[in-house]
Design an enzyme around this catalytic site. Structure first.
Site, PDB file in Angstrom:
ATOM      1  N   ARG A   1     -24.623  18.546   8.039  1.00  0.00           N
ATOM      2  CA  ARG A   1     -23.515  19.514   7.916  1.00  0.00           C
ATOM      3  C   ARG A   1     -22.171  18.909   8.306  1.00  0.00           C
ATOM      4  O   ARG A   1     -21.252  19.620   8.698  1.00  0.00           O
ATOM      5  CB  ARG A   1     -23.777  20.769   8.736  1.00  0.00           C
ATOM      6  CG  ARG A   1     -25.028  21.481   8.299  1.00  0.00           C
ATOM      7  CD  ARG A   1     -25.085  22.910   8.788  1.00  0.00           C
ATOM      8  NE  ARG A   1     -26.314  23.522   8.323  1.00  0.00           N
ATOM      9  CZ  ARG A   1     -27.483  23.397   8.923  1.00  0.00           C
ATOM     10  NH1 ARG A   1     -27.567  22.690  10.034  1.00  0.00           N
ATOM     11  NH2 ARG A   1     -28.549  23.974   8.435  1.00  0.00           N
TER      12      ARG A   1
ATOM     13  N   LYS B   1     -10.384  15.906  -0.943  1.00  0.00           N
ATOM     14  CA  LYS B   1     -11.344  16.296  -1.985  1.00  0.00           C
ATOM     15  C   LYS B   1     -12.308  15.152  -2.184  1.00  0.00           C
ATOM     16  O   LYS B   1     -11.892  13.993  -2.263  1.00  0.00           O
ATOM     17  CB  LYS B   1     -10.629  16.504  -3.316  1.00  0.00           C
ATOM     18  CG  LYS B   1      -9.928  17.809  -3.486  1.00  0.00           C
ATOM     19  CD  LYS B   1      -9.616  17.899  -4.971  1.00  0.00           C
ATOM     20  CE  LYS B   1      -8.530  18.838  -5.297  1.00  0.00           C
ATOM     21  NZ  LYS B   1      -8.137  18.711  -6.721  1.00  0.00           N
TER      22      LYS B   1
ATOM     23  N   GLU C   1      -1.007   6.965 -11.773  1.00  0.00           N
ATOM     24  CA  GLU C   1      -0.805   8.015 -10.754  1.00  0.00           C
ATOM     25  C   GLU C   1       0.615   7.943 -10.180  1.00  0.00           C
ATOM     26  O   GLU C   1       1.224   8.970  -9.872  1.00  0.00           O
ATOM     27  CB  GLU C   1      -1.838   7.899  -9.626  1.00  0.00           C
ATOM     28  CG  GLU C   1      -3.291   8.054 -10.069  1.00  0.00           C
ATOM     29  CD  GLU C   1      -3.655   9.434 -10.640  1.00  0.00           C
ATOM     30  OE1 GLU C   1      -2.931  10.416 -10.388  1.00  0.00           O
ATOM     31  OE2 GLU C   1      -4.680   9.503 -11.350  1.00  0.00           O
TER      32      GLU C   1
ATOM     33  N   LYS D   1       1.850  12.883  -1.730  1.00  0.00           N
ATOM     34  CA  LYS D   1       0.531  13.527  -1.747  1.00  0.00           C
ATOM     35  C   LYS D   1       0.303  14.301  -0.457  1.00  0.00           C
ATOM     36  O   LYS D   1      -0.172  15.445  -0.484  1.00  0.00           O
ATOM     37  CB  LYS D   1      -0.572  12.499  -1.975  1.00  0.00           C
ATOM     38  CG  LYS D   1      -1.948  13.136  -2.020  1.00  0.00           C
ATOM     39  CD  LYS D   1      -2.680  12.950  -3.294  1.00  0.00           C
ATOM     40  CE  LYS D   1      -3.976  13.730  -3.326  1.00  0.00           C
ATOM     41  NZ  LYS D   1      -4.987  13.120  -4.144  1.00  0.00           N
TER      42      LYS D   1
ATOM     43  N   GLU E   1      -5.746  24.025  -2.891  1.00  0.00           N
ATOM     44  CA  GLU E   1      -5.347  24.017  -4.299  1.00  0.00           C
ATOM     45  C   GLU E   1      -5.258  25.416  -4.900  1.00  0.00           C
ATOM     46  O   GLU E   1      -5.881  25.727  -5.919  1.00  0.00           O
ATOM     47  CB  GLU E   1      -6.281  23.120  -5.133  1.00  0.00           C
ATOM     48  CG  GLU E   1      -5.668  22.804  -6.488  1.00  0.00           C
ATOM     49  CD  GLU E   1      -6.421  21.737  -7.278  1.00  0.00           C
ATOM     50  OE1 GLU E   1      -6.777  20.705  -6.690  1.00  0.00           O
ATOM     51  OE2 GLU E   1      -6.612  21.959  -8.471  1.00  0.00           O
TER      52      GLU E   1
ATOM     53  N   ARG F   1      -0.652  22.339  -5.179  1.00  0.00           N
ATOM     54  CA  ARG F   1      -1.531  21.168  -5.305  1.00  0.00           C
ATOM     55  C   ARG F   1      -1.997  20.961  -6.749  1.00  0.00           C
ATOM     56  O   ARG F   1      -2.319  19.846  -7.152  1.00  0.00           O
ATOM     57  CB  ARG F   1      -2.721  21.300  -4.346  1.00  0.00           C
ATOM     58  CG  ARG F   1      -3.575  20.065  -4.348  1.00  0.00           C
ATOM     59  CD  ARG F   1      -4.579  19.989  -3.227  1.00  0.00           C
ATOM     60  NE  ARG F   1      -5.262  18.710  -3.316  1.00  0.00           N
ATOM     61  CZ  ARG F   1      -6.117  18.250  -2.439  1.00  0.00           C
ATOM     62  NH1 ARG F   1      -6.406  18.956  -1.373  1.00  0.00           N
ATOM     63  NH2 ARG F   1      -6.684  17.082  -2.607  1.00  0.00           N
TER      64      ARG F   1
ATOM     65  N   ASN G   1      -2.529  17.658 -10.877  1.00  0.00           N
ATOM     66  CA  ASN G   1      -3.375  17.510 -12.067  1.00  0.00           C
ATOM     67  C   ASN G   1      -2.573  17.183 -13.318  1.00  0.00           C
ATOM     68  O   ASN G   1      -3.117  17.157 -14.421  1.00  0.00           O
ATOM     69  CB  ASN G   1      -4.178  18.803 -12.317  1.00  0.00           C
ATOM     70  CG  ASN G   1      -5.181  19.046 -11.209  1.00  0.00           C
ATOM     71  OD1 ASN G   1      -5.716  18.110 -10.642  1.00  0.00           O
ATOM     72  ND2 ASN G   1      -5.400  20.310 -10.881  1.00  0.00           N
TER      73      ASN G   1
ATOM     74  N   HIS H   1      -4.004  15.210 -16.118  1.00  0.00           N
ATOM     75  CA  HIS H   1      -5.437  15.047 -15.873  1.00  0.00           C
ATOM     76  C   HIS H   1      -6.311  15.982 -16.703  1.00  0.00           C
ATOM     77  O   HIS H   1      -7.508  15.729 -16.843  1.00  0.00           O
ATOM     78  CB  HIS H   1      -5.755  15.243 -14.388  1.00  0.00           C
ATOM     79  CG  HIS H   1      -5.354  14.061 -13.546  1.00  0.00           C
ATOM     80  ND1 HIS H   1      -4.047  13.637 -13.443  1.00  0.00           N
ATOM     81  CD2 HIS H   1      -6.085  13.197 -12.792  1.00  0.00           C
ATOM     82  CE1 HIS H   1      -3.997  12.577 -12.652  1.00  0.00           C
ATOM     83  NE2 HIS H   1      -5.216  12.289 -12.243  1.00  0.00           N
TER      84      HIS H   1
ATOM     85  N   HIS I   1      -8.820  13.931 -18.525  1.00  0.00           N
ATOM     86  CA  HIS I   1     -10.258  13.894 -18.216  1.00  0.00           C
ATOM     87  C   HIS I   1     -11.090  14.009 -19.492  1.00  0.00           C
ATOM     88  O   HIS I   1     -12.153  13.403 -19.602  1.00  0.00           O
ATOM     89  CB  HIS I   1     -10.637  15.013 -17.239  1.00  0.00           C
ATOM     90  CG  HIS I   1     -10.390  14.632 -15.807  1.00  0.00           C
ATOM     91  ND1 HIS I   1     -10.283  15.556 -14.800  1.00  0.00           N
ATOM     92  CD2 HIS I   1     -10.239  13.424 -15.212  1.00  0.00           C
ATOM     93  CE1 HIS I   1     -10.068  14.934 -13.647  1.00  0.00           C
ATOM     94  NE2 HIS I   1     -10.032  13.642 -13.877  1.00  0.00           N
TER      95      HIS I   1
ATOM     96  N   HIS J   1      -9.574   5.519 -16.088  1.00  0.00           N
ATOM     97  CA  HIS J   1      -8.917   6.742 -15.622  1.00  0.00           C
ATOM     98  C   HIS J   1      -7.405   6.704 -15.910  1.00  0.00           C
ATOM     99  O   HIS J   1      -6.832   7.671 -16.424  1.00  0.00           O
ATOM    100  CB  HIS J   1      -9.173   6.912 -14.127  1.00  0.00           C
ATOM    101  CG  HIS J   1      -8.610   8.179 -13.562  1.00  0.00           C
ATOM    102  ND1 HIS J   1      -9.121   9.422 -13.869  1.00  0.00           N
ATOM    103  CD2 HIS J   1      -7.557   8.404 -12.726  1.00  0.00           C
ATOM    104  CE1 HIS J   1      -8.424  10.347 -13.234  1.00  0.00           C
ATOM    105  NE2 HIS J   1      -7.469   9.757 -12.535  1.00  0.00           N
TER     106      HIS J   1
HETATM  107  N1  GLY Z   1      -9.518  12.734  -2.500  1.00  0.00           N
HETATM  108  C1  GLY Z   1      -8.587  13.017  -3.527  1.00  0.00           C
HETATM  109  C2  GLY Z   1      -7.909  14.297  -3.328  1.00  0.00           C
HETATM  110  O1  GLY Z   1      -8.158  14.999  -2.364  1.00  0.00           O
HETATM  111  O2  GLY Z   1      -7.079  14.673  -4.135  1.00  0.00           O
END
Ligand code: GLY
Length: 346
Positions: A107, A129, A171, A213, A223, A227, A231, A234, A238, A248
């Site tokens: 956990r 993320k 990016e 960032k 998000e 946030r 994208n 993207h 994607h 990418h």
């Molecule tokens: N680890 C990438 C993000 O949080 O956007």
């Protein structure tokens, strides 16, 4: 130099120019398991000496639940427990994989990143993320959990293949488009080789992107709004990446062109900017055209996580440096893709 960012979901210590010495301090041998890939291990395996290390195959095909399951078994065999620290030592795939593993093992145990690619330094290592793909659907399983530390050493970029540099610059161009008009102008006057040759220029730009960032994630870790602007490029990107197996950065570059076309068509974004973006992509080793099938891309886009009934939240631009979340209907997306197809293949 070191600083700490206090995200709602945990604090991250940043080491923007970490030395090998820092590695030893941040990752005491007896409490650490390093997760890396075979490319990184080939160049930097020396640094792992004495550490419990797991090396996975480089490439996005390792970003699966099967890999997580195998890694969990291996770290259990290493007797990983609550005070064990996982270090993701590698590019974006390794950060996503090791962060996810650490965030669900028992956990949740602590983890940190030592990003070795430009893309990971400016994007993938930051923000919390993590996760894995399910089949062709990217990042479908994951959590948001902040790493305990991120230790960046731009010297790792010395062994980076040129395609990986371009992935990172896609990016960086994204940050310029959504949040930083001066950066856009700077990128226009420079090129990839200029940055590769100038370590100070490079460190500065990495730092600027990290700041962008961090600022965006601090404002909206989960998000819900701002946030989403990360994208930009993207959503269509994607789809291109998945169907045509592009890098990418290549896919995001193409996705940014589609997003710009959609901005022209839906927000009256000035049309003279698109050729500038296309030139910029070329300056950083990225393509601006692709032979693609509009229907196939539409089909993949309909599986996107950002879909809601008949629209997908796209990130469009009002101007360079100013992004806007804008739901596009499937027919509006189709129109932008068709324009890209027609104009790109003329
Ligand atoms: N680890 C990438 C993000 O949080 O956007």
């Amino acid at each position: 130099m070191q600083y700490t960012v206090h995200f709602p979901g945990g604090q991250t210590d940043y080491y923007p120019s970490a030395s090998t010495q820092d590695l030893l301090q941040l990752a005491p041998i007896e409490h650490t398991i390093i997760i890396s890939d075979n490319n990184v291990a080939m160049h930097y395996g020396e640094l792992f000496k004495g550490y419990k290390t797991i090396v996975v195959s480089a490439g996005d095909q390792s970003k699966t639940l099967e890999t997580i399951s195998a890694l969990a078994k291996q770290i259990a065999e290493f007797e990983a427990h609550k005070t064990t620290r996982i270090i993701g030592f590698g590019g974006g795939m390794i950060c996503d994989l090791s962060g996810f593993l650490a965030s669900i093992y028992m956990r949740g145990i602590e983890f940190g990143f030592m990003p070795t690619t430009l893309l990971a330094m400016v994007d993938a290592a930051i923000g919390g993320k993590n996760g894995v793909n399910i089949g062709l659907n990217k990042n479908m399983l994951g959590t948001i959990k902040q790493p305990k530390f991120i230790a960046t050493n731009p010297a790792f970029l010395n062994t980076l293949p040129s395609q990986e540099w371009s992935n990172g610059f896609a990016e960086i161009i994204k940050y310029a488009c959504i949040a930083d008009e001066p950066l856009w102008h700077q990128l226009r006057t420079q090129n990839l080789i200029g940055f590769q040759k100038d370590a100070t220029l490079l460190s500065n730009i990495i730092h600027q992107c990290v700041q962008h960032k961090n600022r965006i994630v601090l404002a909206d870790e989960q998000e819900n709004n701002i946030r989403k602007s990360l994208n930009f490029g993207h959503t269509a990107g994607h789809a291109f990446e998945t169907i045509y197996r592009l890098q990418h950065g290549q896919a995001v570059g193409l996705g940014m062109i589609v997003a710009l076309i959609a901005s022209e068509q839906n927000l009256d974004f000035p049309v003279h900017i698109r050729p500038l973006l296309i030139n910029m992509l070329h300056q950083y080793g990225l393509p601006s055209t692709i032979d693609f099938n509009v229907e196939k891309v539409m089909h993949t886009l309909k599986l996107d996580k950002k879909r809601s009934n008949e629209t997908i939240d796209f990130i469009l631009l009002e101007s360079i440096g100013k992004a806007k979340i804008h739901p596009l209907t499937f027919s509006e997306i189709n129109r932008a893709l068709q324009t890209f197809f027609d104009e790109g293949n003329r």
